[in-house]
Structure formats: C-alpha cells, structure tokens
Motif scaffolding. Structure first.
Motif, PDB file in Angstrom:
ATOM      1  N   TYR A  20      -6.933   1.089  -2.930  1.00 43.94           N
ATOM      2  CA  TYR A  20      -5.923   2.119  -2.674  1.00 43.94           C
ATOM      3  C   TYR A  20      -4.510   1.551  -2.784  1.00 43.94           C
ATOM      4  CZ  TYR A  20      -9.625   5.291  -1.069  1.00 43.94           C
ATOM      5  OH  TYR A  20     -10.717   6.096  -0.987  1.00 43.94           O
ATOM      6  N   ALA A  21      -4.301   0.318  -2.384  1.00 45.81           N
ATOM      7  CA  ALA A  21      -2.984  -0.305  -2.540  1.00 45.81           C
ATOM      8  C   ALA A  21      -2.623  -0.364  -4.029  1.00 45.81           C
ATOM      9  CB  ALA A  21      -2.971  -1.696  -1.920  1.00 45.81           C
ATOM     10  N   GLU A  22      -3.588  -0.713  -4.871  1.00 47.64           N
ATOM     11  CA  GLU A  22      -3.344  -0.762  -6.313  1.00 47.64           C
ATOM     12  C   GLU A  22      -3.061   0.632  -6.869  1.00 47.64           C
ATOM     13  OE1 GLU A  22      -5.870  -1.595 -10.358  1.00 47.64           O
ATOM     14  OE2 GLU A  22      -6.349  -2.810  -8.611  1.00 47.64           O
ATOM     15  N   VAL A  23      -3.867   1.621  -6.460  1.00 50.03           N
ATOM     16  CA  VAL A  23      -3.688   2.991  -6.946  1.00 50.03           C
ATOM     17  C   VAL A  23      -2.274   3.485  -6.673  1.00 50.03           C
ATOM     18  CG1 VAL A  23      -4.326   5.408  -6.484  1.00 50.03           C
ATOM     19  CG2 VAL A  23      -6.116   3.699  -6.856  1.00 50.03           C
ATOM     20  N   PHE A  24      -1.763   3.219  -5.477  1.00 47.16           N
ATOM     21  CA  PHE A  24      -0.466   3.755  -5.072  1.00 47.16           C
ATOM     22  C   PHE A  24       0.686   2.768  -5.261  1.00 47.16           C
ATOM     23  CE2 PHE A  24      -3.584   6.328  -2.804  1.00 47.16           C
ATOM     24  CZ  PHE A  24      -3.226   7.574  -3.308  1.00 47.16           C
ATOM     25  N   GLY A  25       0.432   1.661  -5.951  1.00 50.81           N
ATOM     26  CA  GLY A  25       1.486   0.712  -6.262  1.00 50.81           C
ATOM     27  C   GLY A  25       2.084   0.035  -5.042  1.00 50.81           C
ATOM     28  N   HIS A  55      -8.914  -4.149  11.390  1.00 54.65           N
ATOM     29  CA  HIS A  55      -7.856  -3.160  11.202  1.00 54.65           C
ATOM     30  C   HIS A  55      -6.972  -3.546  10.029  1.00 54.65           C
ATOM     31  CE1 HIS A  55      -4.845  -0.141  12.150  1.00 54.65           C
ATOM     32  NE2 HIS A  55      -3.920  -1.079  12.032  1.00 54.65           N
ATOM     33  N   THR A  56      -6.606  -2.539   9.252  1.00 56.73           N
ATOM     34  CA  THR A  56      -5.549  -2.657   8.253  1.00 56.73           C
ATOM     35  C   THR A  56      -5.018  -1.259   8.001  1.00 56.73           C
ATOM     36  OG1 THR A  56      -4.901  -3.658   6.145  1.00 56.73           O
ATOM     37  CG2 THR A  56      -7.002  -2.455   6.175  1.00 56.73           C
ATOM     38  N   PHE A  57      -3.888  -1.170   7.333  1.00 57.92           N
ATOM     39  CA  PHE A  57      -3.321   0.144   7.031  1.00 57.92           C
ATOM     40  C   PHE A  57      -2.448   0.074   5.791  1.00 57.92           C
ATOM     41  CE2 PHE A  57      -0.011  -1.868   9.476  1.00 57.92           C
ATOM     42  CZ  PHE A  57       1.169  -1.442   8.873  1.00 57.92           C
ATOM     43  N   LEU A  58      -2.235   1.244   5.205  1.00 54.16           N
ATOM     44  CA  LEU A  58      -1.318   1.413   4.082  1.00 54.16           C
ATOM     45  C   LEU A  58      -0.368   2.556   4.407  1.00 54.16           C
ATOM     46  CD1 LEU A  58      -3.881   1.297   1.139  1.00 54.16           C
ATOM     47  CD2 LEU A  58      -2.292  -0.517   1.797  1.00 54.16           C
ATOM     48  N   ASN A  59       0.886   2.399   4.034  1.00 58.58           N
ATOM     49  CA  ASN A  59       1.843   3.490   4.165  1.00 58.58           C
ATOM     50  C   ASN A  59       1.932   4.149   2.798  1.00 58.58           C
ATOM     51  OD1 ASN A  59       4.221   5.091   4.197  1.00 58.58           O
ATOM     52  ND2 ASN A  59       4.975   3.905   5.922  1.00 58.58           N
ATOM     53  N   ILE A  60       1.369   5.354   2.688  1.00 59.35           N
ATOM     54  CA  ILE A  60       1.318   6.079   1.423  1.00 59.35           C
ATOM     55  C   ILE A  60       2.195   7.318   1.551  1.00 59.35           C
ATOM     56  CG2 ILE A  60      -0.158   7.260  -0.243  1.00 59.35           C
ATOM     57  CD1 ILE A  60      -2.492   5.539   0.815  1.00 59.35           C
ATOM     58  N   SER A  84     -11.003  15.449   4.249  1.00 58.12           N
ATOM     59  CA  SER A  84     -10.409  15.061   2.972  1.00 58.12           C
ATOM     60  C   SER A  84      -9.000  14.584   3.246  1.00 58.12           C
ATOM     61  CB  SER A  84     -10.397  16.226   1.977  1.00 58.12           C
ATOM     62  OG  SER A  84      -9.565  17.265   2.442  1.00 58.12           O
ATOM     63  N   LEU A  85      -8.481  13.831   2.329  1.00 63.42           N
ATOM     64  CA  LEU A  85      -7.107  13.373   2.422  1.00 63.42           C
ATOM     65  C   LEU A  85      -6.295  14.188   1.427  1.00 63.42           C
ATOM     66  CD1 LEU A  85      -7.762   9.533   2.519  1.00 63.42           C
ATOM     67  CD2 LEU A  85      -7.361  11.081   4.427  1.00 63.42           C
ATOM     68  N   ALA A  86      -5.183  14.722   1.882  1.00 66.53           N
ATOM     69  CA  ALA A  86      -4.336  15.545   1.018  1.00 66.53           C
ATOM     70  C   ALA A  86      -3.078  14.773   0.653  1.00 66.53           C
ATOM     71  CB  ALA A  86      -3.973  16.845   1.723  1.00 66.53           C
ATOM     72  N   LEU A  87      -2.893  14.535  -0.644  1.00 66.17           N
ATOM     73  CA  LEU A  87      -1.695  13.880  -1.141  1.00 66.17           C
ATOM     74  C   LEU A  87      -0.766  14.976  -1.649  1.00 66.17           C
ATOM     75  CD1 LEU A  87      -0.282  11.180  -1.728  1.00 66.17           C
ATOM     76  CD2 LEU A  87      -1.318  11.275  -4.010  1.00 66.17           C
ATOM     77  N   ASP A  97      -0.844  10.192 -11.791  1.00 68.31           N
ATOM     78  CA  ASP A  97      -1.256   8.790 -11.839  1.00 68.31           C
ATOM     79  C   ASP A  97      -2.343   8.509 -10.803  1.00 68.31           C
ATOM     80  OD1 ASP A  97      -0.921   6.014 -12.793  1.00 68.31           O
ATOM     81  OD2 ASP A  97      -0.131   5.670 -10.773  1.00 68.31           O
ATOM     82  N   ALA A  98      -2.125   8.927  -9.562  1.00 67.39           N
ATOM     83  CA  ALA A  98      -3.115   8.692  -8.503  1.00 67.39           C
ATOM     84  C   ALA A  98      -4.421   9.418  -8.812  1.00 67.39           C
ATOM     85  CB  ALA A  98      -2.555   9.134  -7.148  1.00 67.39           C
ATOM     86  N   PHE A  99      -4.333  10.664  -9.265  1.00 67.30           N
ATOM     87  CA  PHE A  99      -5.528  11.446  -9.591  1.00 67.30           C
ATOM     88  C   PHE A  99      -6.374  10.719 -10.632  1.00 67.30           C
ATOM     89  CE2 PHE A  99      -7.983  14.635 -11.826  1.00 67.30           C
ATOM     90  CZ  PHE A  99      -8.452  15.457 -10.810  1.00 67.30           C
ATOM     91  N   HIS A 100      -5.722  10.279 -11.715  1.00 68.39           N
ATOM     92  CA  HIS A 100      -6.475   9.645 -12.804  1.00 68.39           C
ATOM     93  C   HIS A 100      -7.061   8.302 -12.393  1.00 68.39           C
ATOM     94  CE1 HIS A 100      -5.811  12.843 -15.611  1.00 68.39           C
ATOM     95  NE2 HIS A 100      -4.520  12.830 -15.317  1.00 68.39           N
ATOM     96  N   LYS A 101      -6.385   7.564 -11.527  1.00 68.60           N
ATOM     97  CA  LYS A 101      -6.934   6.298 -11.046  1.00 68.60           C
ATOM     98  C   LYS A 101      -8.085   6.529 -10.073  1.00 68.60           C
ATOM     99  CE  LYS A 101      -2.743   3.534 -11.564  1.00 68.60           C
ATOM    100  NZ  LYS A 101      -1.617   2.900 -10.826  1.00 68.60           N
ATOM    101  N   LEU A 102      -7.953   7.517  -9.196  1.00 69.47           N
ATOM    102  CA  LEU A 102      -8.993   7.759  -8.191  1.00 69.47           C
ATOM    103  C   LEU A 102     -10.241   8.413  -8.773  1.00 69.47           C
ATOM    104  CD1 LEU A 102      -6.799   8.874  -5.182  1.00 69.47           C
ATOM    105  CD2 LEU A 102      -8.255   6.851  -5.281  1.00 69.47           C
ATOM    106  N   LYS A 103     -10.122   9.090  -9.889  1.00 73.50           N
ATOM    107  CA  LYS A 103     -11.307   9.755 -10.455  1.00 73.50           C
ATOM    108  C   LYS A 103     -12.245   8.775 -11.160  1.00 73.50           C
ATOM    109  CE  LYS A 103      -9.792  11.558 -14.944  1.00 73.50           C
ATOM    110  NZ  LYS A 103      -9.531  12.804 -15.690  1.00 73.50           N
TER     111      LYS A 103
END
Length: 141
Positions: A20-25, A55-60, A84-87, A97-103
């Motif tokens: 997820y860190a990679e997906v969201f840069g 524990h870990t976290f990302l700020n998206i 579900s997570l809503a972006l 970009d996120a959609f295409h990477k996550l699919k």
C-alpha cells in the motif's frame, strides 16, 4: 476526532503495508514487531511471534490506515464484505493510478466510470481481500 480503519492480517502485514505504501507513493512505514517490545518474564513471547507486526500505519490522503498481525494462535478470518475502504480524492489521476495498481491480482466489481454522484467512481477487491471504493470529489457534492 478521526475514525481510522485498522486492518488485521495473519502474518503478512509487512507485505500488505509495503504494498500500500508503494501504491500511494509513500515512504516505507515504521514497523513495530511483537519482538521489538520490552520483554515481560511473566509472559514470554513465543518464537513465532517475534517478527509479526504489532503495529504500523500509513497516512493516505490525510487519513490514518493502521495494520497489525494477529498474535500466533489467535483466530483469524479473512473477510471481504465486512468493510470497505473508501478513497475519496479531488485528484482524478491519483484515483486512477491507485485503482489500476490495486486491481492487479484482485477483482474489479465496477470499473472506474461516471455515476450520478461522481464523475469517476469504481470498486474492487485487492489481492489481499480488502474491498475498496474510489470516488472523485465533485464540486456538486
């Protein structure tokens, strides 16, 4: 007061958080393992727990997404329809970009398209079984 999603996995949290860190840069997150915590002689840590993520976290996009592994022996049931997570962003390129990477490796329920409430909306389940919704913030919303 923010409401943060917390995702639990069964031993592959590090892989998920790095993906997820990679997906969201984003930069690689700081990861705390069960083994990195001070030892308590009253509750010895089993060897199989040492490298599991405590524990870990990302700020998206201004929201905190938190992660951890289950402790060895704790029940774990992967669910795809419990949440579900809503972006929701005002940047169409970031959504696409996120959609295409996550699919990749996942399954698309609805390709990105215009709907009555958004110029760009879509949904998918990623390769880790997490359901995502994507929506472009419109000036009308």
């Amino acid at each position: 007061m923010p409401l943060n999603a917390y995702l639990n996995f069964d031993g592959n949290t590090r892989e998920v958080a790095l993906f997820y860190a990679e997906v969201f840069g984003l930069e690689e997150p700081v990861i705390q393992t069960f083994g990195s915590m001070p030892a308590d002689p009253n509750y010895p840590l089993p060897p199989e727990a040492q490298d599991r993520v405590m524990h870990t976290f990302l700020n998206i996009g201004g929201s905190m997404l938190m992660f951890s592994d289950t402790f060895p022996g704790m029940p774990y049931q992967q669910g795809t329809n419990h949440f579900s997570l809503a972006l929701v962003l005002d940047d169409e390129n970031a959504i696409r970009d996120a959609f295409h990477k996550l699919k990749v490796g996942g399954s698309v329920m609805m390709e990105l398209q215009e709907v009555p409430w958004s110029k760009v909306y879509g949904s998918l389940t990623d390769k880790y079984g997490i359901s995502w919704q994507f929506s472009l913030v419109s000036e009308q919303a």
